[in-house]
Design an enzyme around this catalytic site. Structure first.
Site, PDB file in Angstrom:
ATOM      1  CG  ASP A  64      -1.901   1.123   1.227  1.00 30.93           C
ATOM      2  OD1 ASP A  64      -2.250   1.606   0.145  1.00 30.93           O
ATOM      3  OD2 ASP A  64      -2.337   1.541   2.316  1.00 30.93           O
ATOM      4  CG  ASP A  67      -0.450   1.711  -3.891  1.00 25.18           C
ATOM      5  OD1 ASP A  67       0.044   2.461  -3.026  1.00 25.18           O
ATOM      6  OD2 ASP A  67      -1.578   1.196  -3.785  1.00 25.18           O
ATOM      7  N   GLY A  68       1.536   4.224  -4.068  1.00 28.54           N
ATOM      8  CA  GLY A  68       1.500   5.690  -4.102  1.00 28.54           C
ATOM      9  C   GLY A  68       2.823   6.287  -4.555  1.00 28.54           C
ATOM     10  NE  ARG A  72       3.924  10.363  -3.766  1.00 31.80           N
ATOM     11  CZ  ARG A  72       3.043   9.687  -3.026  1.00 31.80           C
ATOM     12  NH1 ARG A  72       1.761   9.926  -3.155  1.00 31.80           N
ATOM     13  NH2 ARG A  72       3.444   8.776  -2.166  1.00 31.80           N
ATOM     14  CG  ASP A  85      -4.457   2.792  -2.091  1.00 35.88           C
ATOM     15  OD1 ASP A  85      -3.780   1.765  -1.948  1.00 35.88           O
ATOM     16  OD2 ASP A  85      -4.406   3.750  -1.304  1.00 35.88           O
ATOM     17  CG  ASP A  89      -6.026   0.668   1.864  1.00 37.86           C
ATOM     18  OD1 ASP A  89      -5.281  -0.280   1.599  1.00 37.86           O
ATOM     19  OD2 ASP A  89      -5.707   1.861   1.701  1.00 37.86           O
TER      20      ASP A  89
END
Length: 232
Positions: A64, A67-68, A72, A85, A89
């Protein structure tokens, strides 16, 4: 004399790049699909194979944070990815809490409440953010709630709360299988529970604040729309 157009010309190369892109195949979204698969397999092993379950579940949760960063780094942020996402969660946490409700029937109502609070607060927050014109549910305005701003602005704070929250539930899951035969394991689990428990409680308080803040924002939008309708 013809009016000048305000539209910005888009080069053929840019059009070709946009046409060739497939949001479903963005790298962060591929990581998201991997998270779903790992979580799904962990749920299969959850009732009888705690070690395998927790290994797969933990990897899914740790991804988790990846992926963010990937979104970016590769400039592949997308609304689909953000919703994917959040849904992942919410679903994985809800499934684990469902198991805990059956493993600890005395506290089943508490776990059911946590599921309802988690899902409702995040849905309300995302919906209010989108209807108010925000580009992301993590974008809190300067005049927004200071607690939510501190929570969503720092990736480290956000990850810390989410990680500790999940880890506390994982510890409860391991307790249900009697992972206390070894003094070292028993000590380690209790230390983790004492550290992550207060953070988990703080996460629930933030969920309550998030729910209340989103409710106020939606109510204000309703009032603004009604005033505008009366003017017209």
């Amino acid at each position: 004399m013809p009016a000048k157009s305000n539209k910005t010309a888009v080069s053929p190369a840019a059009k070709n790049i946009a046409a060739a892109e497939n949001v479903f195949l963005f790298i962060p979204n591929l990581i998201g699909y991997t998270r779903i698969i790992l979580a799904g397999v962990s749920l299969y092993y959850m009732p009888s194979h705690p070690k395998t379950c927790m290994l797969l579940y933990s990897i899914s949760c740790l991804l988790d944070a990846v992926d963010g960063q990937a979104a970016r780094y590769y400039d592949q942020c997308s609304k689909f990815g953000a919703v994917l996402d959040m849904v992942t969660d919410r679903c994985t946490t809800a499934c684990l809490l469902c198991y805990l409700a059956s493993a600890y029937p005395t506290y089943a109502v508490l776990f059911q409440f946590l599921i309802a609070l988690d899902v409702s607060s995040h849905y309300m927050h995302m919906y209010s953010s989108l209807t108010s014109g925000a580009t992301s549910h993590k974008k809190i305005s300067e005049t927004g709630n200071p607690i939510l701003k501190a929570y969503y602005t720092s990736n480290l704070v956000l990850f810390g709360f989410c990680f500790a929250n999940e880890l506390f539930f994982v510890v409860l899951y391991l307790f249900s299988f009697g992972f206390e035969s070894s003094p070292f394991v028993r000590y380690t689990l209790w230390v983790l529970a004492l550290i992550t428990g207060p953070v988990c409680a703080g996460k629930q308080i933030i969920n309550c604040i998030q729910f209340a803040n989103a409710s106020q924002a939606l109510a204000q939008l309703d009032l603004d729309e009604r005033k505008q309708a009366k003017k017209n």
